[in-house]
Design a protein around this motif. Structure first.
Motif: not given
Length: 71
Positions: A28-29, A31-37
């Protein structure tokens, strides 16, 4: 059928004894970083997510100033 497949895949994730449910946190970490990018870098048309966010926030601030000035 689908539920059994999901359970089988989830059981294959290592660390169940030591970390329990928290073994999924790295996924999930990432996944969240990817979404932010994606929200920062990927343009849809001419704008990114944050371009739209900043513009809308600016418009709301301008409208609030107009309302405050008219009172």
């Amino acid at each position: 059928m689908f539920r059994a497949q999901v359970r089988r895949v989830l059981r294959q994730v290592p660390g169940k004894q030591r970390f329990g449910i928290y073994r999924f946190l790295p996924f999930f970490f990432v996944l969240g970083g990817t979404m932010e990018w994606i929200m920062i870098k990927v343009r849809v048309g001419q704008e990114t997510f944050y371009d739209v966010y900043r513009r809308k926030a600016s418009e709301r601030q301008y409208q609030k100033r107009l309302e405050d000035a008219s009172d």
